[in-house]
Design an enzyme around this catalytic site. Sequence first.
Site, mmCIF file in Angstrom:
data_model
loop_
_atom_site.group_PDB
_atom_site.id
_atom_site.type_symbol
_atom_site.label_atom_id
_atom_site.label_comp_id
_atom_site.label_asym_id
_atom_site.label_seq_id
_atom_site.Cartn_x
_atom_site.Cartn_y
_atom_site.Cartn_z
ATOM 1 N N ASP A 33 0.774 -1.116 -0.062
ATOM 2 C CA ASP A 33 0.082 0.087 0.007
ATOM 3 C C ASP A 33 0.945 1.121 0.124
ATOM 4 O OD1 ASP A 33 -3.517 0.244 0.982
ATOM 5 O OD2 ASP A 33 -1.919 1.964 0.737
ATOM 6 N N LEU A 35 -0.141 4.040 1.085
ATOM 7 C CA LEU A 35 -0.913 4.896 2.243
ATOM 8 C C LEU A 35 -1.264 6.446 1.740
ATOM 9 C CD1 LEU A 35 1.705 3.996 4.949
ATOM 10 C CD2 LEU A 35 -0.314 2.671 4.537
ATOM 11 N N SER A 127 -16.709 -2.825 -10.121
ATOM 12 C CA SER A 127 -17.793 -2.184 -9.235
ATOM 13 C C SER A 127 -19.023 -2.367 -10.339
ATOM 14 C CB SER A 127 -17.410 -0.747 -9.509
ATOM 15 O OG SER A 127 -18.496 0.182 -9.124
ATOM 16 N N TYR A 152 -13.354 7.910 -13.336
ATOM 17 C CA TYR A 152 -13.158 6.409 -12.475
ATOM 18 C C TYR A 152 -13.945 5.179 -12.695
ATOM 19 C CZ TYR A 152 -14.703 3.544 -8.617
ATOM 20 O OH TYR A 152 -15.076 2.451 -7.865
ATOM 21 N N LYS A 156 -12.406 1.403 -14.524
ATOM 22 C CA LYS A 156 -13.010 0.036 -13.899
ATOM 23 C C LYS A 156 -13.319 -0.615 -15.321
ATOM 24 C CE LYS A 156 -12.507 0.252 -9.668
ATOM 25 N NZ LYS A 156 -11.522 -0.278 -8.945
ATOM 26 N N GLY A 300 -24.449 13.000 -11.873
ATOM 27 C CA GLY A 300 -23.628 11.719 -12.145
ATOM 28 C C GLY A 300 -24.540 10.711 -11.351
HETATM 29 C C1 UD1 Z 1 -20.020 5.611 -6.373
HETATM 30 C C2 UD1 Z 1 -19.754 4.874 -7.447
HETATM 31 C C3 UD1 Z 1 -19.090 3.629 -7.211
HETATM 32 C C4 UD1 Z 1 -17.978 3.887 -6.424
HETATM 33 C C5 UD1 Z 1 -18.271 4.447 -5.177
HETATM 34 C C6 UD1 Z 1 -17.006 4.658 -4.249
HETATM 35 C C7 UD1 Z 1 -20.933 5.577 -9.464
HETATM 36 C C8 UD1 Z 1 -22.548 5.295 -9.982
HETATM 37 N N1 UD1 Z 1 -20.907 4.762 -8.195
HETATM 38 O O1 UD1 Z 1 -21.081 4.781 -5.489
HETATM 39 O O2 UD1 Z 1 -18.868 2.968 -8.433
HETATM 40 O O3 UD1 Z 1 -17.442 2.586 -5.926
HETATM 41 O O4 UD1 Z 1 -18.813 5.767 -5.202
HETATM 42 O O5 UD1 Z 1 -16.770 5.914 -3.930
HETATM 43 O O6 UD1 Z 1 -20.300 6.424 -9.825
HETATM 44 N N2 UD1 Z 1 -25.935 10.164 -0.900
HETATM 45 C C9 UD1 Z 1 -26.575 11.237 -0.328
HETATM 46 N N3 UD1 Z 1 -25.860 12.095 0.378
HETATM 47 C C10 UD1 Z 1 -24.628 11.861 0.614
HETATM 48 C C11 UD1 Z 1 -23.859 10.904 -0.045
HETATM 49 C C12 UD1 Z 1 -24.534 9.986 -0.880
HETATM 50 O O7 UD1 Z 1 -27.976 11.267 -0.357
HETATM 51 O O8 UD1 Z 1 -24.062 12.765 1.387
HETATM 52 C C13 UD1 Z 1 -26.537 9.322 -1.755
HETATM 53 C C14 UD1 Z 1 -26.183 9.175 -3.243
HETATM 54 O O9 UD1 Z 1 -26.989 10.144 -4.160
HETATM 55 C C15 UD1 Z 1 -26.379 7.720 -3.767
HETATM 56 C C16 UD1 Z 1 -26.033 7.090 -2.270
HETATM 57 O O10 UD1 Z 1 -26.485 8.200 -1.317
HETATM 58 O O11 UD1 Z 1 -27.865 7.779 -4.126
HETATM 59 C C17 UD1 Z 1 -24.798 6.290 -2.472
HETATM 60 O O12 UD1 Z 1 -23.755 7.185 -2.565
HETATM 61 P P1 UD1 Z 1 -22.169 6.906 -2.481
HETATM 62 O O13 UD1 Z 1 -22.084 6.281 -1.130
HETATM 63 O O14 UD1 Z 1 -21.561 8.073 -2.859
HETATM 64 O O15 UD1 Z 1 -21.954 5.749 -3.268
HETATM 65 P P2 UD1 Z 1 -22.519 5.573 -5.198
HETATM 66 O O16 UD1 Z 1 -22.552 6.925 -5.695
HETATM 67 O O17 UD1 Z 1 -23.422 4.718 -5.059
#
Ligand code: UD1
Length: 344
Positions: A33, A35, A127, A152, A156, A300
């Site tokens: 790693d 780090l 992913s 990103y 993948k 996105g």
């Molecule tokens: C994203 C990536 C995924 C990646 C992961 C790692 C996409 C589609 N997905 O996942 O491939 O492995 O990040 O970082 O690109 N949310 C809120 N409030 C917040 C944060 C998130 O409402 O403060 C919601 C988001 O809109 C989403 C869900 O929570 O609907 C999950 O979000 P998140 O944990 O960021 O993961 P993904 O976007 O699904």
Amino acid sequence: MKERILVTGGTGFIGSHTVVELQNSGYDVVIIDNLSNSSADVVDGIEKITGIRPDFEQLDCLDYEGLDKVFAKYGNIKSIIHFAASKAVGESVQKPLLYYRNNLVSLINLLELMPKYGVKGIVFSSSCTVYGQPDVLPVTEDAPIKVAESPYGNTKQINEEIIRDTIKSGSPIQAILLRYFNPIGAHPTAIIGEMPNGVPQNLIPFLTQTAIGIREKLSVFGDDYNTPDGSCIRDYINVVDLAKAHVVAIDRILQDKQDEQVEVFNIGTGRGLSVLELIHAFEESTGVKLNYQIVGRRAGDIEQVWANPDKANNVLGWKAESTIEDTLRSAWKWQQKLREDGVQ
Ligand code: UD1
């Protein structure tokens, strides 16, 4: 003799939990790693849980000579689990070349070195992002790959292709591509867990930091999606369950059980949960009230995605076992531990 596995990114969130499960299953682990997004203290944490100290080399996977030396030093590495990668979706849009260099060259270096040192196989961290917004849910492994939404996500997809093309060209290696859905939670001991740098971008670390008072309010990104409650749906997979999928994949490679030289599996629960459902599940399972507000959509974001995990269940013989309540409690316990230790 114990078989030796090289884990790149082994002090990171998913990597560290996987090292624990590998050791619990009798494997001998070497971690690499740089780090950049984790700490060497994680090695102590792993030892505390398992009683075994993994070997650790602080090294960047971009460093071909350095990697070569690690393979030479440890001699009998049987297989690799490759986690080491940059993973912030937003940052990848700002710094695409950094993402392409880090994520592509690291894998290329490993694939070049594997035959030289007789390394049999590689498990690659892919992913569900490769599916984009699937047309059919739950999504299966043969769903079409959609144009990536971010550099990103593109790394993948390209890395999956690099592995397939390398195998097509006659490389003797075996490969298993694991497409993770949304990994969350922490080790039940709360000795290791997720340690985001700065303001968390992902839902669960932001949520637990809000619950403990580091953040004032959790923003829910959108309640006007075409879903039952209007918020986005994801398949949240417990990180220990996810870690165990890697052990099964390594067993499969080393025991010559693969049907094809490259195999791909969805690693999810098969259950989609909305952001609002997750918030309520957190409140119910921990008894902690969350301060949250609905805000606009995040650019996105995919509207909804969850796994069909049948192939992993039936072929790999792996299944997600934890309940969402236990998983959320583990994330909360970890956040409380960080507070106790004065880390956050
Ligand atoms: C994203 C990536 C995924 C990646 C992961 C790692 C996409 C589609 N997905 O996942 O491939 O492995 O990040 O970082 O690109 N949310 C809120 N409030 C917040 C944060 C998130 O409402 O403060 C919601 C988001 O809109 C989403 C869900 O929570 O609907 C999950 O979000 P998140 O944990 O960021 O993961 P993904 O976007 O699904």
